[in-house]
Design a protein around this motif. Sequence first.
Motif, mmCIF file in Angstrom:
data_model
loop_
_atom_site.group_PDB
_atom_site.id
_atom_site.type_symbol
_atom_site.label_atom_id
_atom_site.label_comp_id
_atom_site.label_asym_id
_atom_site.label_seq_id
_atom_site.Cartn_x
_atom_site.Cartn_y
_atom_site.Cartn_z
ATOM 1 N N ILE A 111 5.547 1.857 1.166
ATOM 2 C CA ILE A 111 4.930 2.581 2.291
ATOM 3 C C ILE A 111 3.412 2.651 2.097
ATOM 4 O O ILE A 111 2.653 2.485 3.059
ATOM 5 C CB ILE A 111 5.569 3.982 2.446
ATOM 6 C CG1 ILE A 111 7.014 3.822 2.911
ATOM 7 C CG2 ILE A 111 4.782 4.832 3.431
ATOM 8 C CD1 ILE A 111 7.828 5.091 2.890
ATOM 9 N N LYS B 94 3.583 -6.270 -2.749
ATOM 10 C CA LYS B 94 4.390 -7.180 -1.921
ATOM 11 C C LYS B 94 4.020 -7.034 -0.447
ATOM 12 O O LYS B 94 3.819 -8.021 0.265
ATOM 13 C CB LYS B 94 5.873 -6.864 -2.145
ATOM 14 C CG LYS B 94 6.840 -7.522 -1.191
ATOM 15 C CD LYS B 94 7.013 -8.989 -1.449
ATOM 16 C CE LYS B 94 8.040 -9.582 -0.488
ATOM 17 N NZ LYS B 94 7.838 -11.024 -0.309
ATOM 18 N N ARG B 95 3.921 -5.797 0.028
ATOM 19 C CA ARG B 95 3.575 -5.585 1.428
ATOM 20 C C ARG B 95 2.175 -6.133 1.743
ATOM 21 O O ARG B 95 1.941 -6.707 2.801
ATOM 22 C CB ARG B 95 3.606 -4.090 1.761
ATOM 23 C CG ARG B 95 4.993 -3.496 1.757
ATOM 24 C CD ARG B 95 5.808 -3.987 2.954
ATOM 25 N NE ARG B 95 7.085 -3.312 3.020
ATOM 26 C CZ ARG B 95 8.209 -3.790 2.517
ATOM 27 N NH1 ARG B 95 8.223 -4.967 1.900
ATOM 28 N NH2 ARG B 95 9.337 -3.107 2.620
ATOM 29 N N GLU C 273 3.640 6.714 13.481
ATOM 30 C CA GLU C 273 3.778 5.754 12.393
ATOM 31 C C GLU C 273 5.118 5.983 11.691
ATOM 32 O O GLU C 273 5.409 7.098 11.286
ATOM 33 C CB GLU C 273 2.648 5.942 11.374
ATOM 34 C CG GLU C 273 1.261 5.847 11.959
ATOM 35 C CD GLU C 273 0.867 4.419 12.317
ATOM 36 O OE1 GLU C 273 1.639 3.493 12.025
ATOM 37 O OE2 GLU C 273 -0.214 4.248 12.892
ATOM 38 N N ASP D 239 2.067 -10.115 1.442
ATOM 39 C CA ASP D 239 2.790 -10.692 2.585
ATOM 40 C C ASP D 239 1.871 -10.772 3.798
ATOM 41 O O ASP D 239 1.903 -11.737 4.555
ATOM 42 C CB ASP D 239 3.999 -9.829 2.964
ATOM 43 C CG ASP D 239 5.230 -10.169 2.154
ATOM 44 O OD1 ASP D 239 5.137 -11.099 1.339
ATOM 45 O OD2 ASP D 239 6.270 -9.512 2.332
ATOM 46 N N ALA D 240 1.078 -9.723 4.001
ATOM 47 C CA ALA D 240 0.228 -9.665 5.186
ATOM 48 C C ALA D 240 -1.095 -10.387 4.969
ATOM 49 O O ALA D 240 -1.964 -10.348 5.839
ATOM 50 C CB ALA D 240 -0.020 -8.217 5.565
ATOM 51 N N VAL E 133 -2.282 7.498 8.365
ATOM 52 C CA VAL E 133 -1.136 6.595 8.510
ATOM 53 C C VAL E 133 -0.146 6.818 7.373
ATOM 54 O O VAL E 133 1.061 6.962 7.593
ATOM 55 C CB VAL E 133 -1.610 5.124 8.520
ATOM 56 C CG1 VAL E 133 -0.432 4.189 8.599
ATOM 57 C CG2 VAL E 133 -2.556 4.874 9.675
ATOM 58 N N MET F 32 3.713 8.025 7.629
ATOM 59 C CA MET F 32 4.793 7.107 7.240
ATOM 60 C C MET F 32 5.621 7.635 6.073
ATOM 61 O O MET F 32 6.817 7.388 5.986
ATOM 62 C CB MET F 32 4.193 5.773 6.809
ATOM 63 C CG MET F 32 3.799 4.862 7.917
ATOM 64 S SD MET F 32 3.302 3.307 7.137
ATOM 65 C CE MET F 32 2.980 2.323 8.569
ATOM 66 N N VAL G 240 -1.958 -1.950 5.000
ATOM 67 C CA VAL G 240 -1.934 -3.086 5.942
ATOM 68 C C VAL G 240 -2.244 -2.595 7.356
ATOM 69 O O VAL G 240 -3.057 -3.170 8.078
ATOM 70 C CB VAL G 240 -0.548 -3.787 5.910
ATOM 71 C CG1 VAL G 240 -0.417 -4.772 7.060
ATOM 72 C CG2 VAL G 240 -0.350 -4.494 4.581
ATOM 73 N N GLN G 241 -1.606 -1.489 7.720
ATOM 74 C CA GLN G 241 -1.819 -0.923 9.052
ATOM 75 C C GLN G 241 -3.295 -0.553 9.248
ATOM 76 O O GLN G 241 -3.870 -0.798 10.300
ATOM 77 C CB GLN G 241 -0.939 0.331 9.169
ATOM 78 C CG GLN G 241 -0.912 0.926 10.524
ATOM 79 C CD GLN G 241 0.227 0.341 11.343
ATOM 80 O OE1 GLN G 241 0.808 -0.661 10.961
ATOM 81 N NE2 GLN G 241 0.527 0.941 12.446
ATOM 82 N N GLU H 79 2.250 -0.616 3.196
ATOM 83 C CA GLU H 79 2.316 -0.726 4.660
ATOM 84 C C GLU H 79 1.175 0.036 5.321
ATOM 85 O O GLU H 79 0.591 -0.427 6.307
ATOM 86 C CB GLU H 79 3.640 -0.144 5.179
ATOM 87 C CG GLU H 79 4.841 -1.022 4.933
ATOM 88 C CD GLU H 79 6.150 -0.246 5.065
ATOM 89 O OE1 GLU H 79 6.245 0.656 5.912
ATOM 90 O OE2 GLU H 79 7.077 -0.536 4.297
ATOM 91 N N CYS I 237 5.456 -9.267 7.827
ATOM 92 C CA CYS I 237 4.153 -9.920 7.753
ATOM 93 C C CYS I 237 4.232 -11.121 6.820
ATOM 94 O O CYS I 237 4.934 -11.089 5.819
ATOM 95 C CB CYS I 237 3.100 -8.961 7.210
ATOM 96 S SG CYS I 237 2.627 -7.684 8.367
#
Lengths: 514, 404
Positions: free
Chosen positions: B301, B22-23, A448, B26-27, B319, B323, B307-308, B304, A69
Amino acid sequence: MNPSAAEPAADPMAAESLPELPRQQTNPSRWNGAGWAAFATRLRSSGIEISEKRPALAVYATDSGGLACGMPHGVALARSTEQISEIMKAAQKYRVPVTVKGGGLTTEGETVAYGGLLLDMRGMSEVLSVNKAALTVRTQAGIYWHSLAEALRREGLDYLSAPLNMTSSVGGTLQVGGIDVNSPRLGCSADQAVSLKVVTPTGEIKECSETENPELFERVLLGYGQFGIVTEAVMRVRPFTPITMRYFYYSSIVEAMEDLKMLVRGDAADYCGILTIMDKAVNLLVAFDSDGREENFLRTWRKKLRGHGEAGFALRMAVHYALRPWKFQEALYLLSRKNAMQPEFFPYHHMEKGKIVDRTVVFSNAVWKFWGGKKMVIPDLATSEEKFVEAIVRGNEVCRKYFKHYTLYCVAIKLRDGLPRYELSCIPPDARGYAYGCEFEPMLGDREYSRDYLQSFKNEIYDIGADMKTSYYRFGGGMKGYIRRAFGNELVDRHLALKREADPAMVLNPDVIF
Amino acid sequence: MSATKTDVVIVGSGPSGAAAAKRLTDAGYEAVMLERKAMPRHKPCSGIISPRGHRFLIENFGPLPGETMHEPRYCRGVTFHFPRGGALPMDFDGGPTPHMHRKYCDAWAVKRSGAVLHAATEFLSLEDDGRRVRVRASRNGEPLTYDARYVIGADGPRLAVVKSLYPEYAKSIPWFVVGQKFHAIKECPLDEEYFHFWFDPGLGHYTWSHARDGRQIVGVGFRSGEVFDTKHARVVEHLERRHGVRLGPGEDTEIVTANFGPSLINRYVFGRGNTLITGQAAGFFNMIAEGMSCALHSGAIAGEAAVQAFRYGSDVQTVYREMIQSEVRRTSDQWNPFKVLFGRPHEADFRGALSRLPPGRRRLVWGDIWNFVKLYSSLNWGRQMFCQGALRQFTGRYSPSRWL
């Protein structure tokens, strides 16, 4: 990296002394934005529209892979070669990164912008002219392959080879390769290009072909977007013919791969490739442009193939699972998969007299929609003919370790030996005559998975490649840590020097290769 | 007072918080990170990081600057010392890893993560109305409020976020005291390129030593209730007697408490509603108590998952819990007796090193390990580890039903 280290080579923490793991920043930090305001002002004063609104930017946050992303500072829709030239001139001056996106069918974030400008090429998607006598088409590079196919169809023409997912753009495909089931006969899509109109990273507009600016031509084709932006392309096309398809089924990957190699070497079919359901049901598909070719195949090659027809294979599978009742779930999965996929491979509404009149129906989203889910990982290995079977067998073991359900997709690619464009690309340096590629596609479905899990899977596949000295198709972005392992420092450094010369501010498609 | 509105509030500025940030950044989502202390802040830690953690740092934050490492700048691996079996050195897979200077390493990672850092800001409590979370915090005694879609609790063993969700949790788990002192080196035959660990029930639950910036660290961990100085002196005396290590007096004592245990028995705590718990707070701890690599990965995670959830409108807990399976497997496998005996769960080849010993010494090592493990018998983990390990062998995963 460490100013206090007098002898970097003796320091185990120096980057170059860590050979085992790909250790490179593969999830880039966002560009700091210095110079963006001046850059945007200059472009706007030249009448170039840039959107900086968050909802517009969010559309571009990821690519088909859905794992990497990043957010650009602004987005511009490509309008003309001249506009792109203006953008690149300003980008060099203000040192603003420019990431170019067509269909965005990358899986490693190659078309994700970690800040800077995202240039959406889909604004340039018209077919400019068709030359029926010379069998060429001139098209803008942002066009999707299926739109191009549609335009060609009206002229009674057809493209030569396109990538399997036809919502990729022509320009993007030419810069990475483009592999199809007719690549064993016709080579990759990049080899269909006759000439290109390119905006160089410094904003010059150049035409290039094998005779005009050949160095640029060879660098841009399979160049992963490092040496220019393709705005127009002239490509070879051919008269349209309906095709007939035949399928042969195997329960051994090795046998199917060996038969594929035999067909490729003998030029037995116009199209051939392998699609599997795990390593249980292996489907070798062949297709023909003419009845003559098909008859020749049936006469000369059919009896040499070890694969079965559908009825024969179904019987064998029935016996196989009857003797192994504890594997009934696997049998049910194979059956459900067959029932789901078969209509796509025999698209009756696009068939006449047993021939498929529109191959884009089969070779486009029809196949892709069975792979991946919200996220998609497709690690791959590209090898010489000799290394092919071993690479697939090893890769298959890795797939089994990580996923219950997966698909392998294998094709051969005809090469024009010795072309400089093959350097630092998916074409392995030791391949002669043909290269072979295999994609390893886990069926992620709606489950997932963490990036770490998927990354570990990819690493294990790519480790096989590094070990066997093969190449890859998707080596950009998240997997760029492998490039030096695969190609060696000398070649990578030579290309880096070329890149620095062509793109002094290093702004065009950063974080893809270098 | 108006609340600071943001996408995600991350509590804690350690590796798991930086990875989550960071995740998110980034998104394109904003992450506000609350750190109790002024940055850069000191953190008592061995600074050992596994190859996976090292790789994560480089892949996500770039090459490590010099100031993020202590001297010696790297660690080749781990040496286990057994009372009867002797020393067993093992190199890390894939080469040496850096010896992290947590004060600067954490600050560097946070900076590279793109998080909006609110330092000297202490998390106090949170309220989740199902759609958004209101976080109360304080800075220099001044109350602050944040309004976020999600909260990520990455505050390590302080468990401030966990406590606000589950007030009884901290009292329900065993706590360990882990302390270390720095010593001037007169003579030290222990190889400074390795992290040394003692499987000696007479010394403590967790006994280690390694070199840092010209001094030797001697540390010991034990169940709450004993006196650190006494335990520590016994280790120093043991080092001198058994290994000929001669050290100056201990100084700069550092003592922390650790929530060691959840990863051994698959009792993680991952949060509730719109709040995710990650890193050491969730219970992640590797073998040899290296926590950075699983903190980095579990934090990523959590990011992530958020974000998801933002992108697809999915339930963030569902989620995250799906994950996080991969990291639970990575971490709990390291303690799983079946994996240790028959697999290769660690990033150093323990069984390989063992197989190179003569059979007699090998038996002594296993005997020493057994005696050491008995030290933990009062915790009643043995049966749980065995059952969880066996289930993992059959089902391929650790059961999420045991997670909080």
